[in-house]
Each structure stands twice: as C-alpha cells, then as structure tokens.
Design an enzyme around this catalytic site. Structure first.
Site, short mmCIF file in Angstrom:
data_model
loop_
_atom_site.label_atom_id
_atom_site.label_comp_id
_atom_site.label_asym_id
_atom_site.label_seq_id
_atom_site.Cartn_x
_atom_site.Cartn_y
_atom_site.Cartn_z
N ASP A 6 0.89 -1.16 0.00
CA ASP A 6 0.00 0.00 0.00
C ASP A 6 0.93 1.21 0.00
O ASP A 6 1.52 1.55 1.02
CB ASP A 6 -0.88 -0.03 1.26
CG ASP A 6 -1.65 1.28 1.47
OD1 ASP A 6 -1.64 2.14 0.56
OD2 ASP A 6 -2.26 1.44 2.54
N LYS A 68 3.14 11.49 -3.70
CA LYS A 68 2.22 10.63 -4.44
C LYS A 68 1.19 11.48 -5.21
O LYS A 68 0.71 11.09 -6.25
CB LYS A 68 1.50 9.69 -3.46
CG LYS A 68 0.53 8.74 -4.12
CD LYS A 68 -0.10 7.83 -3.09
CE LYS A 68 -1.20 6.99 -3.69
NZ LYS A 68 -1.89 6.20 -2.64
N GLU A 145 -7.10 0.56 -4.37
CA GLU A 145 -7.07 0.50 -2.91
C GLU A 145 -8.39 0.00 -2.31
O GLU A 145 -8.39 -0.90 -1.47
CB GLU A 145 -6.68 1.87 -2.32
CG GLU A 145 -5.20 2.17 -2.54
CD GLU A 145 -4.83 3.62 -2.34
OE1 GLU A 145 -5.66 4.40 -1.86
OE2 GLU A 145 -3.68 3.98 -2.67
N ASP A 168 -12.74 5.65 2.14
CA ASP A 168 -11.30 5.72 2.39
C ASP A 168 -10.83 7.17 2.49
O ASP A 168 -10.78 7.88 1.48
CB ASP A 168 -10.54 4.98 1.28
CG ASP A 168 -9.02 5.03 1.48
OD1 ASP A 168 -8.54 5.72 2.39
OD2 ASP A 168 -8.31 4.36 0.70
#
Ligand code: ADP
Ligand code: MG
Length: 564
Positions: A6, A68, A145, A168
């Site tokens: 992850d 990211k 994810e 999330d």
C-alpha cells in the site's frame, strides 16, 4: 516471493500472505507504518520513513513528502544537489519496504502487487508501476485500494453476497467505491472521490484554530516553525481518538503556547471539510444506480477515519455504524497481499475473480450545431463512460462538417469536463476522408479499454471501409522507457542508508529535531547526550552502544511525555 504494497500519500505498508491469511510486515523499527517521506542527507545518503520524517523539520529543504499527489506529473523535487521525480521518490519508499520485507521474511522479494487510489488515471497508474520497477520489483498487477480493502473484508467474513461501500480517507485523498461481491466475483460498481481531501485538512484546521486563538498568523512563522506547528497539530488531532477534549501545545519564542479544545468545537470548525465528503458518496451511489439502503456494509479505510468526528459523520450519513474491525491503516496492504496471492493462485485463498471498472470517462472532441445553425467546436463527446465494467468496447459515429472536407482529427481524451480542452489529452489520429458534401462522410470511432488499462482506438471511414488504429500506452507525463533507464542508472550512484543503522540514525535525527525545538536546560541536555552518543557510536562497542541508545530513547520519551 511476492508481497502486497500500500503505497500511501502519508504512510506506506507491506504485507504478505500466509496460510492464516494476510499479515503486515513490520519495518526496521518493528512498526507497521513507514511514513512516505524521503530525505537526502548532507553527506548524500538517502533516508526513508521515520528518519526522513524527523528531518522534515531540521532539513525541510532536503526532504520531500506527499509526492504521491504528483505521480506522473513530471514535478521535480530538489533535495540538496539532486533532483527527483515523484516516481523516483516513491521508488525509495518501495525499496525500503522491499528491504524490510526481505529482512523480516528471510528471503528475496522480487515481485509486488501495488495499490493505487481508484481515482488515479492511467498516467498515475503507470507512474506507480514505474516506481516499483525503479525499486527493483516486478509489478504486474496494480490493484485499486478500495478493491483491496473489500478483498480483505471479503476474506475475513466470507459472505455469499454483499455490497460494500468503501469510505477511504487517507492523508490527502478521499475515495468512495461501491463493490459488489457475488458468487466469488468482486465487481467494482462505481468509484468517485476527491484527490485533494484528507486527514491533512483536519490537521491544518487544527493549526489554523491554534494560530487564531493565540493571536498569531501564518506570516508570523518561519517555514521551520510552521512545520513544528503542523506536527503539534497532528499530534493533538490524533488525541481525539482517546478523549473528548485535547490540549495542543506549541513551543514559540521560548514559551509554550497552548489551546484546549473540545471535540464539539473542533467538529464545528471542520464542518466545511465534512460537507465535502458528501458529494462523492452521492455520486458513486448514483453511478451504481443504488440507494443507501442497498449497501450491506460501509467499510472504513485510511488513518483519518480514526477521527471520531469522521465516524460520527459516516454513521449519521448512512444511519448505521461503519465496519472498522480490520485496522483502517492496514486493510489496504492486507488486501494487496491477498491480491498478490490471488495472482499467484495460492491454494489457501478461495478463487475470487475480480472485475474492474474504468474509473474515468474516455471520449473525443466534436463540433455541435446550436439551434441557430452555428457550430460550437471543442465539445466533449464521451465514448466509454466512467464506471463502465472493463474490458469494454464502445462506438460513436461522427460526420464531416464541411463540403469536400479532406480530413478529420480524432482527439482521444480522458476526463469529465464538458469542454474538450479541459480534459486530459491522450493522443490523436488524423483521418483522411474522400471529398463529399458536408455530413455525407461518416466515421465510426471505436474505443476498446482492456483489463490492463490500455486503450485502443479504431477509426473506420464508412464509405471506403478503411480502418486506422492507435494504441495509447504512453501518456503525457509518464516516464518513457529511456527516461526509466536513465533514472535507474542515476539511482545506482546514490547511497541508500543501510537499514541496520536505522535505529541509531533515527535517534540522532530526532535529537537534532528536539534540539531545534527546545530551549534552555532541556536543550543543553539533548545536546550533551547527542555528543556523547556520537562518541559512543565511534567507539563501536555494541554493548556500550545499546546501553547509550536505550538511555537516549527513554530521555526523549520523557521529554515528549512532558510536552516540553
Ligand atoms: P495515506 O493513505 O494517505 O497514506 P493514511 O491512511 O496512513 O494515509 O492516513 C493518514 C492520515 O490519517 C493522516 O492525515 C493522519 O493524521 C491521520 N490519522 C492517523 N491516525 C489518526 C488518528 N488516530 N486520529 C486522527 N487522524 C489520524
Ligand atoms: Mg491509503
């Protein structure tokens, strides 16, 4: 050996699959989360994770975080005298996870399944793959994810059929996904989200309140002081998990400023952020043609969902308690490891076939005539709409605009905007057409999107049956093969901090940070302990080093417990 990764905006984790199911792999500190932070030491050494995290304050200009967000965007980060792309910075994080995994598992790790936000576009997904390759790993599969999270829950509960809504909220991204599990198939029904919403917004809200209540403004602080304030706000924010009132302290100009705040007050101040969470939920439900009542379980993912006000918000929104019995920090990595096992057809995992959706709309640009016969150009024409189950193939027919038109430019675009130019340009085809009166020549534009996220465009001229093809594999922003090779060569020349020395380096960096934050007696004590620890390290007597390290650790602990 294949592991699941992850790769988070804030924290990254690795997991592997065992007979008893997926397990998290601890890092060199014995911890599950590795901060996604990279720092270049003054001596050129590269630090990753917790050590780099400490250096955000002491060497902010040599440290990068949150990269990211810029994956696939060719954004350059200057760390000392070197420049890195987000792919390269991510590769350091992946490499660290790989090395920690190899040390923990006692075997070589050569492959990984890496997760990306469901909302990532093609370029961003490729960038993640590249990062894995730069770290020396084969990355044949990227998993969404939320899909990973649903797999982890699916494995855990083994229902026969269920609809999951995955909520999330990470450090800087928000993803909503609706997944449907039926007869061993996990299908992604819809995804929606916000790439610029996350736990960081709550930390910033906390910091802003602190400044306001202490009669300060951002402008009063240096970048280093702001970084310290941010760290203090983050610590205080997390304390809401344990109590309804928290006290945030922050050392400023030799005094300790503080603010005591209740969860209700904080919630009120954060309403504007909470309200932004609603739209993606509604959009995902609409795209999936579902109502709230159709959802069997709402699953919490991401560290920020540990915030009680988020849990409240979700409970109110859905009228029930969300599921969080798998740690929201870890569930994605666990699912990625399960996904890796699936890929390897590991016998201890039930066969689970995954279907996926195209997370964004793919289309072209056309001209349309208005009521008065005036043409408006640059109008977006969707061909494969977002959340279409892939593989998918769709056709759209277009006509010539002018008499004796010689050619038609077919632009391949990705995005949701009505205005073609606001969408991401992926490529184009120039099709020559036979001369004919306006509107008499027609072209069929076929888009085929396969399971690996590769788009094939085929344009057929109806009058002569000629077909031209374009395969979109490279996207603007993605690194080319050449660039990847060059980057690999460049990275070889770097010194990566050896993991065996992580613990000691961490103590030194943390000491440096505390020294900069503190004043007076405490500061002097930190200084003298650091001098003596450095001398001990030089003498290279393992027993003596262990003893000194333990002493330093407990002193730091005491300092932090006292809130200075
Ligand atoms: P990412 O997926 O972006 O890497 P994570 O899932 O690790 O992010 O979540 C990181 C975010 O979670 C940060 O903003 C952090 O402040 C927040 N967070 C972690 N633990 C807690 C907690 N106990 N209470 C509130 N927020 C938390
Ligand atoms: Mg995450």
């Amino acid at each position: 050996m294949i592991i699941g990764i992850d790769l988070g905006t804030t924290n990254s984790l690795a997991a592997y699959f065992t007979e008893e199911g997926p397990r998290i792999i601890p890092n060199s500190f014995g911890e599950n989360l590795t901060p996604s932070v990279v720092s270049a030491g003054e001596d050129g050494e590269i630090y990753v994770g917790k050590i780099a995290w400490e250096r955000r304050i002491t060497s902010g200009e040599r440290t990068a975080a949150v990269f990211k967000r810029h994956m696939g965007a060719k954004k350059e980060y200057n760390l000392g005298d070197r420049t890195f792309l987000p792919e390269e910075l991510s590769s350091f994080v992946i490499r660290k996870l790989k090395e920690d995994a190899e040390a923990f598992l006692g075997e070589k790790v050569d492959e990984a399944v890496i997760s990306t936000p469901a909302y990532f576009n093609d370029t961003q997904r490729r960038a993640v793959k590249t990062a894995g390759e730069l770290a020396g790993l084969k990355v044949e599969r990227i998993v969404n994810e939320p899909t990973a999270a649903a797999i982890a829950y699916g494995l855990h509960e083994r229902p026969t059929a269920a609809r999951y809504l995955i909520f999330d909220l990470g450090g800087g991204t928000f993803d909503i996904s609706i997944l449907e599990y039926n007869a061993n198939v996990m299908e992604v029904r819809a995804v929606a989200g916000d790439n610029f919403l996350g736990g960081e917004d709550f930390t910033e809200a906390m910091a802003a309140m602190f400044l306001y209540k202490n009669n300060l403004t951002d402008a009063d602080l240096s970048p280093r002081e702001r970084a310290i304030l941010h760290k203090c706000a983050e610590t205080a924010k997390k304390e809401f998990t344990a109590g309804r009132t928290v006290t945030m302290t922050y050392p400023h100009n030799g005094e300790t400023l503080d603010m005591t705040i209740s969860i209700d007050e904080f919630e009120k101040h954060c309403l504007f952020i909470l309200n932004k969470l609603r739209a993606p939920v509604v959009r995902a439900l609409t795209d999936a043609s579902l109502k709230l009542a159709d959802i069997d379980a709402v699953v919490l993912v991401g560290g920020a969902t540990k915030l009680p006000i988020i849990r409240n918000f979700v409970s109110k929104l859905f009228g029930r308690l969300p599921a969080s019995h798998i740690n929201p920090d870890e569930v994605v990595a666990l699912g990625a490891a399960a996904s890796a096992a699936l890929k390897e057809r590991n016998h201890s995992i039930k066969e689970l076939v995954l279907t996926d959706v195209c997370p964004f709309t793919l289309g072209t640009s056309v001209s349309v005539s208005s009521a008065k016969g005036v043409y408006q150009s640059g109008v977006y024409c969707p061909i494969i709409e977002r959340n279409t189950v892939i593989p998918a193939s769709r056709v759209s027919r277009v006509y010539t605009l002018y008499d004796n038109q010689q050619s038609v430019r077919v632009e391949v675009l990705q995005g949701e905007s009505r205005k073609a130019r606001e969408n991401l340009f992926l490529g184009e085809l120039l099709i020559r057409v036979p001369p004919a009166p306006a509107g008499n020549e027609a072209l069929d534009i076929r888009y085929t999107y396969n399971v690996n996220g590769i788009l094939e465009v085929e344009v057929t001229t109806l009058s002569n049956g000629k077909t031209e093809k374009l395969i979109i594999e490279k996207n603007p922003g993605a690194m080319t093969e050449d660039e990847i090779r060059q980057s690999l060569e460049g990275l070889q020349t770097l010194k990566i901090h050896p993991r065996e020395k992580d613990e000691h380096r961490y103590l030194l960096e943390k000491g440096e940070r505390l020294y900069q934050e503190l004043l007076g007696a405490a500061r002097n004590e930190v200084s003298s302990l650091l001098v003596s620890f450095e001398a001990t390290l030089e003498r290279q007597n393992p027993d003596e080093i262990d003893e000194a390290a333990a002493e330093l650790k407990s002193f730091f602990q005491m300092l932090e417990d006292e809130d200075y």
